[in-house]
Design a protein around this motif. Structure first.
Motif, PDB file in Angstrom:
ATOM      1  N   GLY A  22       7.766  -3.178   7.221  1.00  0.00           N
ATOM      2  CA  GLY A  22       8.642  -1.525   7.224  1.00  0.00           C
ATOM      3  C   GLY A  22       7.922  -0.472   6.629  1.00  0.00           C
ATOM      4  N   CYS A  23       7.040  -0.894   5.735  1.00  0.00           N
ATOM      5  CA  CYS A  23       5.994   0.185   5.129  1.00  0.00           C
ATOM      6  C   CYS A  23       4.983   0.567   5.919  1.00  0.00           C
ATOM      7  CB  CYS A  23       5.650  -0.132   3.664  1.00  0.00           C
ATOM      8  SG  CYS A  23       7.178  -0.558   2.681  1.00  0.00           S
ATOM      9  N   PHE A  24       4.458  -0.199   6.790  1.00  0.00           N
ATOM     10  CA  PHE A  24       3.011   0.064   7.706  1.00  0.00           C
ATOM     11  C   PHE A  24       3.774   1.194   8.625  1.00  0.00           C
ATOM     12  CE2 PHE A  24       0.146  -1.044  10.830  1.00  0.00           C
ATOM     13  CZ  PHE A  24      -0.894  -0.660  10.210  1.00  0.00           C
ATOM     14  N   SER A  25       3.704   2.542   8.284  1.00  0.00           N
ATOM     15  CA  SER A  25       4.220   3.481   9.294  1.00  0.00           C
ATOM     16  C   SER A  25       3.206   4.671   9.027  1.00  0.00           C
ATOM     17  CB  SER A  25       5.486   3.914   8.930  1.00  0.00           C
ATOM     18  OG  SER A  25       5.607   4.494   7.631  1.00  0.00           O
ATOM     19  N   CYS A  26       3.556   5.627   9.934  1.00  0.00           N
ATOM     20  CA  CYS A  26       2.807   6.932  10.000  1.00  0.00           C
ATOM     21  C   CYS A  26       2.985   7.593   8.870  1.00  0.00           C
ATOM     22  CB  CYS A  26       3.106   7.700  11.208  1.00  0.00           C
ATOM     23  SG  CYS A  26       2.201   9.249  11.287  1.00  0.00           S
ATOM     24  N   GLU A  27       1.769   8.395   8.293  1.00  0.00           N
ATOM     25  CA  GLU A  27       1.680   9.294   7.023  1.00  0.00           C
ATOM     26  C   GLU A  27       2.793  10.277   7.449  1.00  0.00           C
ATOM     27  OE1 GLU A  27       0.697   8.682   3.921  1.00  0.00           O
ATOM     28  OE2 GLU A  27       0.273   6.649   4.263  1.00  0.00           O
ATOM     29  N   VAL A  28       2.735  11.065   8.523  1.00  0.00           N
ATOM     30  CA  VAL A  28       3.302  11.998   8.866  1.00  0.00           C
ATOM     31  C   VAL A  28       4.845  11.938   9.218  1.00  0.00           C
ATOM     32  CG1 VAL A  28       3.329  14.308  10.167  1.00  0.00           C
ATOM     33  CG2 VAL A  28       1.081  13.052   9.243  1.00  0.00           C
ATOM     34  N   PRO A  52       4.142 -13.257   1.517  1.00  0.00           N
ATOM     35  CA  PRO A  52       3.223 -13.828   2.568  1.00  0.00           C
ATOM     36  C   PRO A  52       4.091 -13.539   3.939  1.00  0.00           C
ATOM     37  CG  PRO A  52       2.911 -15.420   0.866  1.00  0.00           C
ATOM     38  CD  PRO A  52       4.153 -14.338   0.538  1.00  0.00           C
ATOM     39  N   THR A  53       5.282 -13.812   3.946  1.00  0.00           N
ATOM     40  CA  THR A  53       6.167 -14.004   5.190  1.00  0.00           C
ATOM     41  C   THR A  53       6.259 -12.584   5.845  1.00  0.00           C
ATOM     42  OG1 THR A  53       8.256 -13.706   3.937  1.00  0.00           O
ATOM     43  CG2 THR A  53       7.499 -15.633   4.615  1.00  0.00           C
ATOM     44  N   GLU A  54       5.959 -11.398   5.059  1.00  0.00           N
ATOM     45  CA  GLU A  54       6.147 -10.144   5.629  1.00  0.00           C
ATOM     46  C   GLU A  54       4.833  -9.295   5.436  1.00  0.00           C
ATOM     47  OE1 GLU A  54       9.299  -8.011   3.250  1.00  0.00           O
ATOM     48  OE2 GLU A  54       8.650  -8.568   1.514  1.00  0.00           O
ATOM     49  N   LYS A  55       3.805  -9.910   4.990  1.00  0.00           N
ATOM     50  CA  LYS A  55       2.552  -9.214   4.822  1.00  0.00           C
ATOM     51  C   LYS A  55       1.910  -8.831   6.129  1.00  0.00           C
ATOM     52  CE  LYS A  55      -0.670 -11.727   3.042  1.00  0.00           C
ATOM     53  NZ  LYS A  55      -1.463 -12.898   2.104  1.00  0.00           N
ATOM     54  N   ILE A  56       1.349  -7.714   5.956  1.00  0.00           N
ATOM     55  CA  ILE A  56       0.240  -7.204   6.931  1.00  0.00           C
ATOM     56  C   ILE A  56      -0.765  -6.601   6.114  1.00  0.00           C
ATOM     57  CG2 ILE A  56      -0.169  -5.255   8.552  1.00  0.00           C
ATOM     58  CD1 ILE A  56       2.839  -5.097   9.167  1.00  0.00           C
ATOM     59  N   ASN A  57      -2.178  -7.261   6.347  1.00  0.00           N
ATOM     60  CA  ASN A  57      -3.373  -7.050   5.942  1.00  0.00           C
ATOM     61  C   ASN A  57      -4.058  -6.113   6.854  1.00  0.00           C
ATOM     62  OD1 ASN A  57      -5.534  -6.758   4.592  1.00  0.00           O
ATOM     63  ND2 ASN A  57      -6.105  -8.979   4.733  1.00  0.00           N
ATOM     64  N   CYS A  58      -4.270  -4.819   6.243  1.00  0.00           N
ATOM     65  CA  CYS A  58      -5.096  -3.650   7.025  1.00  0.00           C
ATOM     66  C   CYS A  58      -5.432  -2.665   6.163  1.00  0.00           C
ATOM     67  CB  CYS A  58      -3.899  -3.179   8.450  1.00  0.00           C
ATOM     68  SG  CYS A  58      -4.849  -2.042   9.486  1.00  0.00           S
ATOM     69  N   LEU A  59      -6.582  -2.000   6.734  1.00  0.00           N
ATOM     70  CA  LEU A  59      -7.323  -0.720   6.036  1.00  0.00           C
ATOM     71  C   LEU A  59      -7.384  -0.995   4.614  1.00  0.00           C
ATOM     72  CD1 LEU A  59      -5.124   2.191   7.529  1.00  0.00           C
ATOM     73  CD2 LEU A  59      -7.142   1.303   8.212  1.00  0.00           C
ATOM     74  N   ASP A  60      -7.771  -2.596   4.266  1.00  0.00           N
ATOM     75  CA  ASP A  60      -8.249  -2.848   3.047  1.00  0.00           C
ATOM     76  C   ASP A  60      -7.023  -3.068   1.903  1.00  0.00           C
ATOM     77  OD1 ASP A  60     -10.706  -3.340   4.089  1.00  0.00           O
ATOM     78  OD2 ASP A  60     -11.633  -1.320   3.097  1.00  0.00           O
ATOM     79  N   LYS A  61      -5.762  -3.115   2.793  1.00  0.00           N
ATOM     80  CA  LYS A  61      -4.493  -2.828   1.778  1.00  0.00           C
ATOM     81  C   LYS A  61      -3.466  -4.014   2.531  1.00  0.00           C
ATOM     82  CE  LYS A  61      -4.866   1.868   0.245  1.00  0.00           C
ATOM     83  NZ  LYS A  61      -4.149   3.196   0.411  1.00  0.00           N
ATOM     84  N   TYR A  62      -2.439  -4.319   1.834  1.00  0.00           N
ATOM     85  CA  TYR A  62      -1.411  -5.261   1.983  1.00  0.00           C
ATOM     86  C   TYR A  62      -0.001  -4.264   2.350  1.00  0.00           C
ATOM     87  CZ  TYR A  62      -4.152  -8.963   0.859  1.00  0.00           C
ATOM     88  OH  TYR A  62      -5.554 -10.007   0.894  1.00  0.00           O
ATOM     89  N   TRP A  63       0.558  -4.764   3.260  1.00  0.00           N
ATOM     90  CA  TRP A  63       1.729  -3.636   3.468  1.00  0.00           C
ATOM     91  C   TRP A  63       3.023  -4.789   3.910  1.00  0.00           C
ATOM     92  CZ3 TRP A  63       0.359   1.544   3.486  1.00  0.00           C
ATOM     93  CH2 TRP A  63      -1.079   1.728   3.652  1.00  0.00           C
ATOM     94  N   GLY A 108       0.810  -1.242  -0.043  1.00  0.00           N
ATOM     95  CA  GLY A 108       0.055   0.025   0.025  1.00  0.00           C
ATOM     96  C   GLY A 108       0.928   1.358  -0.019  1.00  0.00           C
ATOM     97  N   ARG A 109       1.963   0.930   0.261  1.00  0.00           N
ATOM     98  CA  ARG A 109       2.959   2.152   0.352  1.00  0.00           C
ATOM     99  C   ARG A 109       3.863   2.283  -0.875  1.00  0.00           C
ATOM    100  NH1 ARG A 109       3.447   6.210   3.771  1.00  0.00           N
ATOM    101  NH2 ARG A 109       2.493   4.745   5.451  1.00  0.00           N
ATOM    102  N   CYS A 110       4.473   1.281  -1.138  1.00  0.00           N
ATOM    103  CA  CYS A 110       5.820   1.219  -2.110  1.00  0.00           C
ATOM    104  C   CYS A 110       5.380   0.582  -3.233  1.00  0.00           C
ATOM    105  CB  CYS A 110       7.015   0.584  -1.505  1.00  0.00           C
ATOM    106  SG  CYS A 110       6.819  -1.385  -1.153  1.00  0.00           S
ATOM    107  N   ASN A 111       4.127   0.023  -3.320  1.00  0.00           N
ATOM    108  CA  ASN A 111       3.715  -0.776  -4.785  1.00  0.00           C
ATOM    109  C   ASN A 111       4.594  -2.000  -5.056  1.00  0.00           C
ATOM    110  OD1 ASN A 111       1.327   0.699  -4.852  1.00  0.00           O
ATOM    111  ND2 ASN A 111       2.467   2.471  -5.826  1.00  0.00           N
ATOM    112  N   LYS A 112       5.315  -2.234  -4.349  1.00  0.00           N
ATOM    113  CA  LYS A 112       6.003  -3.459  -4.535  1.00  0.00           C
ATOM    114  C   LYS A 112       5.466  -4.864  -4.109  1.00  0.00           C
ATOM    115  CE  LYS A 112      10.622  -1.178  -4.539  1.00  0.00           C
ATOM    116  NZ  LYS A 112      11.964  -1.050  -3.764  1.00  0.00           N
ATOM    117  N   PRO A 113       5.788  -5.979  -4.715  1.00  0.00           N
ATOM    118  CA  PRO A 113       4.927  -7.122  -4.156  1.00  0.00           C
ATOM    119  C   PRO A 113       5.242  -7.320  -2.748  1.00  0.00           C
ATOM    120  CG  PRO A 113       6.009  -7.534  -6.194  1.00  0.00           C
ATOM    121  CD  PRO A 113       6.451  -5.999  -5.711  1.00  0.00           C
TER     122      PRO A 113
END
Length: 229
Positions: A28-34, A14-25, A6-11
């Protein structure tokens, strides 16, 4: 096929996948927008499908409604309806007087106390007015007392009548008794309410010297028990 982040658009594997806010992250990319602080599923806050930390979570505020012609018309219509309802309520309540106060135990106690005080004052005023109405005027009392004194003197022996004779007033100040007073010393004179005192002279602070016309006795009398006439 692995979904994009959901942030870097890279694949995202499954080992590093976080499913949240209707997206996959990525983790390391699941961080604050600010502030880009790393977040987890326990401390993130979502807004418009984007993660935020508690500090930078957007504050919601009310939007300002534009005064369009339609909104102005609705506002004016609401105002007219309010005025019509107010006028209607005013006409209904017109003439009804004050609002009714609920008779709580406290209000009943206060009302009872006020009634008792009113009754006490009424009885006091009634007794005072009764006393004033029953008592004869000072002039009539003087005549009655003089007649009674003359009748007593007529029944006394001649010697006693001579002792009771008092020289006539010499034209001094005259006072009238406001209250009854019983002489405490031999050089004082007793008074009854309404007695006339002649030949009055001040002799000391709070004391006068005069002659009680009812009894014919001369002596001292308290100044606060009489008034000049």
């Amino acid at each position: 096929m692995n979904p994009p982040c959901g942030r870097c658009n890279k694949p995202v594997y499954p080992t590093e996948k976080i499913n949240c806010l209707d997206k996959y992250w990525h983790k390391g990319c699941f961080s604050c927008e600010v502030c880009k602080m790393a977040l987890s599923m326990n401390n993130y806050k979502g807004f418009e499908k984007k993660p935020y930390c508690t500090m930078h979570y957007p504050k919601t505020s009310f939007t300002i409604v534009t005064d369009t012609p339609e909104n102005l018309r609705l506002k004016q219509q609401s105002l007219l309806n309010s005025q019509a309802l107010y006028k209607e309520d005013f006409e209904k309540n017109k003439g009804k007087g004050f609002s009714v106060v609920v008779d709580t135990p406290e209000m009943q106690r206060l009302k009872k106390t006020q009634d008792q005080i009113s009754n006490i004052k009424y009885h006091e005023e009634f007794e005072k007015s009764k006393t004033r109405s029953d008592a004869p005027p000072p002039e009539n009392r003087q005549e009655q007392e003089l007649q009674a004194s003359n009748s007593e003197r007529s029944n006394q022996p001649a010697g006693q009548m001579r002792q009771a004779v008092v020289s006539p007033p010499t034209g001094g100040k005259r006072y009238q008794a406001l209250y009854s007073y019983v002489a405490a010393e031999a050089d004082e004179v007793s008074l009854q309410e309404g007695d006339l005192v002649s030949d009055v002279e001040p002799i000391d602070e709070g004391w006068l010297f005069g002659c009680n016309q009812r009894t014919g006795k001369r002596g001292m009398l308290p100044a606060n028990y009489v008034r000049p006439i």
